[in-house]
Design a protein around this motif. Sequence first.
Motif, short mmCIF file in Angstrom:
data_model
loop_
_atom_site.label_atom_id
_atom_site.label_comp_id
_atom_site.label_asym_id
_atom_site.label_seq_id
_atom_site.Cartn_x
_atom_site.Cartn_y
_atom_site.Cartn_z
N ARG A 59 0.83 -1.21 0.00
CA ARG A 59 0.00 0.00 0.00
C ARG A 59 0.86 1.26 0.00
O ARG A 59 0.59 2.22 -0.73
CB ARG A 59 -0.92 0.01 1.22
N TYR B 146 1.02 4.03 -2.96
CA TYR B 146 0.71 5.43 -2.65
C TYR B 146 1.83 6.33 -3.18
O TYR B 146 1.58 7.36 -3.81
CB TYR B 146 0.53 5.61 -1.15
N ASP C 180 1.69 6.58 -6.89
CA ASP C 180 0.64 7.50 -7.33
C ASP C 180 1.05 8.96 -7.16
O ASP C 180 0.64 9.82 -7.94
CB ASP C 180 -0.64 7.26 -6.55
N SER D 219 -4.24 3.95 -7.59
CA SER D 219 -4.29 2.56 -7.14
C SER D 219 -5.39 2.36 -6.10
O SER D 219 -5.90 3.32 -5.51
CB SER D 219 -2.93 2.17 -6.55
N GLN D 220 -5.71 1.11 -5.85
CA GLN D 220 -6.72 0.77 -4.84
C GLN D 220 -6.58 -0.69 -4.46
O GLN D 220 -6.01 -1.50 -5.22
CB GLN D 220 -8.13 1.02 -5.38
N TYR E 140 -3.39 -1.01 -9.89
CA TYR E 140 -2.77 0.28 -10.18
C TYR E 140 -2.67 0.44 -11.70
O TYR E 140 -2.95 -0.50 -12.47
CB TYR E 140 -1.39 0.40 -9.51
#
Length: 526
Positions: free
Chosen positions: A107, A111, A114, A125-126, A149
């Motif tokens: 994660r 992050y 991104d 992303s998620q 992503y």
Amino acid sequence: MAAGYDIECDLLVVGGGINGAGIARDAAGRGLCVVLCEKDDLASHTSSASSKLIHGGLRYLEYYEFKLVRKALIEREVLLRSAPHIMRPLRFVMPHRAGLRPTWMIRAGLYLYDMLARREILPGSQGVNLRCHPAGRPLKRAYTKGFVYSDGWVDDARLVVLNVMDACRKGAAVRTRTACTRLLREGEAWIATLRSEDGAEQVVRARCVVNAAGPWTMNVLGMALPERRTRPLRLVKGSHIVVPRLFEHDHAYIFQHPDGRIVFAIPYEHDYTLIGTTDLDYNGDPDTVAIDGSETDYLCRLAGEYFETAITPSDVVWTYSGVRPLLEDTERSAKALTRDYKFSLDQQGAPLLNVFGGKITTFRKLAEEAVDLVCKALGSPRPGWTEKACLPGGDLFGDTPQNCAVLRYGEWEQKIKDQYPWLPPALAARYCRAYGTRLHTLLDGRTSLAEMGEAFAPGLYMAEIAYLRRYEWARTAEDILWRRSKLGLHTPPDTAARLDAWLAANTMQSADAGAAGCAYKAPVSP
């Protein structure tokens, strides 16, 4: 023209891969007289053997390559805007694998990925529940959590060709299947001998030389400056396999492995899945690089650890391998070597600029920086221009690159299908992806499929063969079936032999030169 020289130019670029192509394009667009020579076909080696991705390089964050990743992330969207026909956004799914990187680390990495550069085209992303997401269905039931992503897909070989086409129409002379066999510095100029495959030679007098020969960079440097030592390259082999399609959705996968490597599984040519790559030190001849059995087994085994469907070497329908010329670092393994680039500029007389390393995503920035150095060395600094320019065929919604072009690509494609209703939909879609607005040149004056000429093979008409020979330096079946297209995957096994025989019997002049600015007479450019 001075006696004894066939061509006089400002810049001779040695190497027709992505770096050489980008440099020739940028330099020609700044008004320099440019000659580009390539000993084989354009993109015939490393530049057509990539994973076909325009990406920041998520895994490079683990090696603290923040500057490289940021540069690549910025370029990712610049390129998507410049050539929306041969590039497209692509969503990647990373299944979480217990025992490897923890979820918090992934994660955090995503992050950072991104946030390192501004995004105007690609979504962020998620996390994703693979039990509910379509991308979870082909995977083994053990994979329940994952991450999604964005990055981009590119037709790498066509990217090279489009850069060379643009260089040519801006005045560059292009010599494919022409090796640089001699480089001699004479005062403020380089005297180069270029030898074509038929043995014919031309003598070029150049004010500056750029050595962008990829895996052969050290060979060219040794020819030019045999007494000099410089930073060596480390050759790393990367191999890919292609298997029948393993999933129906349009996402790609990025798989982790306990050995620290990652492998992609990417939708490919509608009916296939592309799996790669490997990273192995390579000491052989770059001209004869090929996948070996252990690499095939490795890729099959790793993919099989994620997919429900077992993958064996017997499923492989095609393979390709390339040699990446990476910067030497004895402290790092092959998989951890930087994909960044370096320049070495020798100005003990006429300038010689050597290009080391690089990756396809950052080629445009590399070219811009290289030509900045060339212009300064020649005493005529000129501003860069490629960031705000479309590549040939990429002007779907106007001459200036726009975010909407890649986001509204489907709308443009439908417009083309409406304009040429006589084209079968699948063929129209392929022409749109391959040629963009250049398809109007391919289809000029034709109003029916019959006017495209004989179908040499399914989906391959004589009109396209003629176009590729005239405007894209295609001379062999391999050029046409595997680099200018991937029709080799879709046509009968005997197509290549029949096409080579036909090409040999039907010679024609191709666009092997540019137009303005150099001291020689040039034929029509594309």
